[in-house]
Design an enzyme around this catalytic site. Sequence first.
Site, PDB file in Angstrom:
ATOM      1  CG  ASP A 116      -2.305   0.523   0.917  1.00 24.05           C
ATOM      2  OD1 ASP A 116      -2.388   1.421   0.079  1.00 24.05           O
ATOM      3  OD2 ASP A 116      -3.281   0.070   1.542  1.00 24.05           O
ATOM      4  CG  ASP A 143      -9.538   2.128  -1.380  1.00 19.54           C
ATOM      5  OD1 ASP A 143      -8.489   2.144  -2.054  1.00 19.54           O
ATOM      6  OD2 ASP A 143      -9.574   1.883  -0.163  1.00 19.54           O
TER       7      ASP A 143
HETATM    8  C1  GAL Z   1      -6.218   1.111   1.172  1.00 19.91           C
HETATM    9  C2  GAL Z   1      -6.310   0.092   0.043  1.00 19.91           C
HETATM   10  C3  GAL Z   1      -7.398  -0.910   0.396  1.00 19.91           C
HETATM   11  C4  GAL Z   1      -7.053  -1.575   1.714  1.00 19.91           C
HETATM   12  C5  GAL Z   1      -6.811  -0.543   2.810  1.00 19.91           C
HETATM   13  C6  GAL Z   1      -6.304  -1.171   4.088  1.00 19.91           C
HETATM   14  O1  GAL Z   1      -5.231   2.033   0.875  1.00 19.91           O
HETATM   15  O2  GAL Z   1      -6.581   0.730  -1.176  1.00 19.91           O
HETATM   16  O3  GAL Z   1      -7.556  -1.857  -0.649  1.00 19.91           O
HETATM   17  O4  GAL Z   1      -5.911  -2.373   1.535  1.00 19.91           O
HETATM   18  O5  GAL Z   1      -5.897   0.449   2.384  1.00 19.91           O
HETATM   19  O6  GAL Z   1      -6.067  -0.260   5.102  1.00 19.91           O
END
Ligand code: GAL
Length: 381
Positions: free
Chosen positions: A126, A183
């Site tokens: 991430d 997301d």
């Molecule tokens: C976001 C990501 C999500 C999930 C989340 C977890 O940045 O896009 O898919 O992994 O973090 O905290």
Amino acid sequence: MLQHTPPMGWNTWNTFGLSINEQLILESAKTMIETGLCEAGYNYIVIDDGWQLPQRDENGRLVADPEKFPRGIRALADDLHAMGLKLGIYSCAGHLTCGGYPGSNSYEFEDAETFADWHIDFLKYDYCYKPQREPGDQLYLRMATALANCGRDILLSACSWGADDTALWIKSTGAHCWRSTVDINDSWESICRLAKEQKELQKYNGLGCFNDMDMLVVGMNGQGNVGLGGCSYIQYRTHFSLWAFLGSPLMIGCDIRSMTPETAAILKNRELIAINQDPAYRQPFSIGGSFNFECGDNAESFVWAKLLENGDFAIGCFNFSDSPRNMYFTLSDLSLARFCGRKLVMTDLWTGETCETVDARFMTKVDACDCRVYRAKIVKE
Ligand code: GAL
């Protein structure tokens, strides 16, 4: 190459957020096998954010939360491997993960080693809490280098949401796929938004570093962590069709332990999966034609085609507008000469019905939020 076709599997985030544990993973793994999802090609189980303790141990190693994962991650990985599945885990290029757990920044070699020790097969990586002065390309390259030297094949799934023009640098970092979008959430608006974003980014897709449009929301029905409102099954079918057609990883995000027959039928559509996993992995091209006699606006509907390894075409007519659209193409849109003496015999991959081009043309009406995806054979007239 570690992964010749887009990875397929299940990820904890969409439904469970940070509330995850070993039992959930094992039950979901069992469901993957028993429902035939694994046989259909879904073989990665990915533990997203929330598996860690808030602190590293005295040696600087990441530690799995013993309340959530009492036997540790390696025992779980070994169980999954014995079932014919693979295990993915999550970390972050910043100092903290998005959930506030320790990130891998400056610990790339240690963490890659830890993941290899735990028999991990896949790392979702991430972009939260990224130090401003450290460019994204360096951070992904750094982790890819650590993984390439950790002694185990670990797929690197970059998740920088397309930020900082990810498309322009991600291919040189060693990531095997990259999140090209923000997301997803379980709503038709979100699906439309990602579809439109992707239309512009599709040119950056390719074998070796797949565009990842984010996890599927099929079957969430408004429940769980990103379960905003939910969608109809027609909308889920269009969502799945587009992700499959464009060659995105297919990562299920619903609670598969309680999925409905409608959800299972969408997720296990073998013909769509075959289009997604076509070994040639060629990119689609626009064959344009969609029109609406009433308003003449075609911005939210598109017809795409791609040439498959066996010489068939996949043809997708996607209607993201809120009214029915007439979708239209000719053989010359597919590059075929007007008098080539060939026609297309097309199988609708959702209904199984067949239809043909007539006089080198094809037209179909597609309802609002719906799609038609065909596998087209070229046949002598
Ligand atoms: C976001 C990501 C999500 C999930 C989340 C977890 O940045 O896009 O898919 O992994 O973090 O905290």
